[in-house]
Design a protein around this motif. Structure first.
Motif, short mmCIF file in Angstrom:
data_model
loop_
_atom_site.label_atom_id
_atom_site.label_comp_id
_atom_site.label_asym_id
_atom_site.label_seq_id
_atom_site.Cartn_x
_atom_site.Cartn_y
_atom_site.Cartn_z
N GLU A 1 7.94 22.26 -5.73
CA GLU A 1 7.13 21.96 -6.92
C GLU A 1 6.39 20.64 -6.70
OE1 GLU A 1 6.04 23.14 -9.95
OE2 GLU A 1 5.11 21.15 -10.06
N THR B 1 6.12 29.27 -25.72
CA THR B 1 6.72 30.47 -26.29
C THR B 1 7.78 31.08 -25.36
OG1 THR B 1 4.84 31.68 -25.36
CG2 THR B 1 4.73 31.15 -27.69
N ASP C 1 0.82 33.79 -12.73
CA ASP C 1 -0.60 33.45 -12.83
C ASP C 1 -1.29 33.40 -11.46
OD1 ASP C 1 -0.55 33.28 -15.58
OD2 ASP C 1 -1.56 31.35 -15.65
C1 LIG Z 1 -3.66 25.62 -22.50
C2 LIG Z 1 -2.77 26.79 -22.19
C3 LIG Z 1 -1.79 27.13 -23.11
C4 LIG Z 1 -0.98 28.24 -22.87
N1 LIG Z 1 -0.05 28.58 -23.81
C5 LIG Z 1 0.74 29.65 -23.59
C6 LIG Z 1 1.75 30.01 -24.53
O1 LIG Z 1 1.95 29.35 -25.58
N2 LIG Z 1 2.51 31.10 -24.25
C7 LIG Z 1 2.34 31.83 -23.11
O2 LIG Z 1 3.07 32.81 -22.91
N3 LIG Z 1 1.40 31.50 -22.20
C8 LIG Z 1 0.60 30.43 -22.40
N4 LIG Z 1 -0.34 30.12 -21.47
C9 LIG Z 1 -0.40 30.88 -20.22
C10 LIG Z 1 0.79 30.42 -19.36
O3 LIG Z 1 0.74 29.00 -19.24
C11 LIG Z 1 0.78 31.02 -17.95
O4 LIG Z 1 0.49 32.40 -18.00
C12 LIG Z 1 2.18 30.83 -17.32
O5 LIG Z 1 2.52 29.46 -17.33
C13 LIG Z 1 2.22 31.35 -15.89
O6 LIG Z 1 3.44 30.95 -15.28
P1 LIG Z 1 3.51 30.72 -13.70
O7 LIG Z 1 4.91 30.32 -13.40
O8 LIG Z 1 2.93 31.90 -13.01
O9 LIG Z 1 2.49 29.52 -13.41
P2 LIG Z 1 2.46 28.03 -13.97
O10 LIG Z 1 3.15 27.92 -15.26
O11 LIG Z 1 1.05 27.59 -13.88
O12 LIG Z 1 3.32 27.21 -12.92
C14 LIG Z 1 2.81 26.90 -11.64
C15 LIG Z 1 3.64 25.78 -11.06
O13 LIG Z 1 3.23 25.58 -9.70
C16 LIG Z 1 3.08 24.20 -9.45
N5 LIG Z 1 2.13 24.07 -8.34
C17 LIG Z 1 0.79 24.31 -8.39
N6 LIG Z 1 0.26 24.14 -7.16
C18 LIG Z 1 1.28 23.80 -6.33
C19 LIG Z 1 1.36 23.50 -4.95
N7 LIG Z 1 0.28 23.52 -4.17
N8 LIG Z 1 2.56 23.18 -4.41
C20 LIG Z 1 3.67 23.15 -5.19
N9 LIG Z 1 3.65 23.43 -6.51
C21 LIG Z 1 2.47 23.75 -7.08
C22 LIG Z 1 2.58 23.64 -10.77
O14 LIG Z 1 2.83 22.26 -10.87
C23 LIG Z 1 3.40 24.46 -11.77
O15 LIG Z 1 4.64 23.85 -12.06
C24 LIG Z 1 -1.15 29.01 -21.69
C25 LIG Z 1 -2.13 28.66 -20.75
C26 LIG Z 1 -2.94 27.57 -21.00
C27 LIG Z 1 -4.01 27.21 -20.00
#
Ligand SMILES: Cc1cc2nc3c(=O)[nH]c(=O)nc-3n(C[C@H](O)[C@H](O)[C@H](O)COP(=O)(O)OP(=O)(O)OC[C@H]3O[C@@H](n4cnc5c(N)ncnc54)[C@H](O)[C@@H]3O)c2cc1C
Length: 430
Positions: free
Chosen positions: A35, A48, A291
């Motif tokens: 991370e 959420t 994502d």
């Molecule tokens: C403003 C906003 C509000 C939102 N609110 C909601 C909500 O209320 N409810 C909901 O369900 N969804 C919400 N979403 C959508 C939700 O945030 C994402 O769909 C969800 O977080 C995806 O989870 P993930 O684990 O795939 O990615 P992320 O949550 O984006 O996690 C990615 C992780 O990878 C890390 N990372 C990135 N690049 C690197 C790298 N090169 N090396 C190491 N680590 C890295 C980041 O620091 C992060 O911790 C929101 C989105 C936005 C933009």
């Protein structure tokens, strides 16, 4: 320098990465999560925790620990499906014990998963470690290059690398895999406002002449998501902070004084919203989920649940191949096959909500007659209970919900339900 290697390298400690790390570690797979940040305390995390994730936490034996975190419960979902007023869907129609969505700051949820995973001997979490590129042998990805916050660079070799690094995924970019962008008409301004006794609790949405916003109750303050037209950030900032405060006050008629709390544009962060999907989520040695595979918009608050469900399916389908030391293309294809439909359905729903917001919420263009007429989807939902139940299911549980695989389950904790949720504004649990 000793060669660093692991069975599974997970890039990114968000909801997808932390859940996948925990589940694979419980299967006995050697797993490392990298991370880039030094902690989980970033502001722009969604809050959420959906009904299906609550059930999953129960199955993992983490229900009790979860409910010990200060939280709110939502008994209704608010959806911008038609017209200026959001359609509300009652979550008491959901099957199962959790008839609500819980709201906790995401850093608390990630901390809970990290603590549980830390109890497994095969799990390693490396904070402040940013992945900068991929290692390859021929066509296959064989691990990652990384850089730590104190400037050290290294390589981690892995049987499988899983990209969970979110909507601006470095790994996805480095992989050369293609994605399709669906275009989003909005961006989000993200800032805080003070919250006083008697203010709305839980989640509230406002739309009007000043635009549209969502208020997320975080106890002493509101986290505010203010929707703006994509590309309008620079122009609107140039109009000055006073023009912004006036718009904000118009959206908060019961607390117009609160807008003055935004002292400068430095407090208002722009979040670039995206909605996209990879055509192929994998290549030899590499899989993208969450994502990174399908960037979700914040609208409808469904991205976290989808990312967690991706992680559960990945762990269920890939734990055995990882333990055997061989993960083939067919294994990776099975993950995409399983998660394709839920992703397409959920993104399609978000797309419809975007169009509605553009038509009404973002411009505040609705006239008085329109504001006083319940939107058509609301009328349909009022009439057909099954429709309400289906929509509640899609939002709070998701399409094709995943359950904890047997290897990850732990004895059930005592009943982990919150108190009865009382409405869209929800109640804090004592
Ligand atoms: C403003 C906003 C509000 C939102 N609110 C909601 C909500 O209320 N409810 C909901 O369900 N969804 C919400 N979403 C959508 C939700 O945030 C994402 O769909 C969800 O977080 C995806 O989870 P993930 O684990 O795939 O990615 P992320 O949550 O984006 O996690 C990615 C992780 O990878 C890390 N990372 C990135 N690049 C690197 C790298 N090169 N090396 C190491 N680590 C890295 C980041 O620091 C992060 O911790 C929101 C989105 C936005 C933009």
């Amino acid at each position: 320098m000793a060669r660093e290697e692991t069975a599974c390298c997970i890039v990114g400690g968000g909801p997808a990465g932390m859940m996948l790390g925990l589940l694979l570690a419980r299967a006995g797979v050697r797993v490392q999560v990298l991370e880039k940040h030094g902690d989980f305390l970033r502001d722009f995390r969604g809050d959420t925790v959906h009904a299906s994730t609550l059930t999953l936490l129960d199955e993992l034996g983490l229900g009790e620990s979860f409910w010990a975190i200060p939280h709110r419960l939502l008994a209704q979902a608010l959806l911008p499906l038609s017209g200026p007023r959001p359609v509300t869907v009652d979550l008491d129609l959901l099957p199962g014990p959790h008839k609500h969505i819980a709201m906790v700051p995401q850093w608390d949820l990630l901390g809970l998963l990290a603590r549980a995973a830390g109890q497994e001997p095969t799990f390693t979490l490396r904070m402040a470690t940013e992945v900068t590129g991929l290692l390859r042998e021929g066509d296959a990805v064989t691990g990652v290059r990384y850089r730590t916050q104190d400037g050290q660079c290294g390589e981690l070799h892995a049987t499988l690398t899983v990209a969970c690094d979110g909507r601006t995924s470095t790994v996805r970019a480095a992989s050369g895999l293609r994605h399709r962008d669906f275009g989003v008409p909005l961006d989000v301004w993200w800032f805080r406002l003070p919250r006083h006794p008697g203010d709305p609790e839980g989640l509230a949405a406002r739309a009007g002449r000043g635009g549209a916003l969502v208020l997320i109750d975080r106890g002493e303050y509101f986290q505010v998501g203010y929707l703006i037209r994509k590309g309008s950030d620079a122009r609107m900032r140039a109009e000055g902070i006073d023009a912004f405060r006036t718009r904000l006050a118009a959206l908060l008629p019961r607390m117009p004084d609160r807008a003055a709390a935004v002292r400068s544009w430095d407090e208002v962060k722009l979040l670039n919203v995206r909605l996209d999907r990879m055509q192929r989520w994998f290549t030899p040695g590499l899989l993208c989920i969450g994502d990174a595979a399908h960037a979700m918009s914040p609208i409808g608050g469904v991205g976290i649940n989808l990312a967690i469900q991706d992680a559960v399916a990945t762990a269920r389908l890939l734990a055995a191949p990882l333990l055997a030391g061989r993960v083939g293309g067919r294994d990776l294809a099975r993950v995409q096959l399983r998660r394709w439909l839920p992703t397409v359905v959920t993104q399609s729903l978000q797309w419809v909500m975007h169009q509605t917001l553009v038509k009404h919420g973002l411009t505040g263009a609705a006239d008085a007659a329109e504001r006083d007429t319940p939107p058509k989807p609301a009328l349909l939902l009022q009439r057909f209970r099954r429709l309400r139940a289906a929509l509640a299911h899609v939002i709070a549980i998701g399409v094709l919900p995943e359950h904890a695989p047997a290897f990850a389950r732990r004895p059930p904790t005592p009943p982990s339900r919150g108190p009865e949720a009382v409405g869209p504004r929800a109640t804090p649990r004592p």
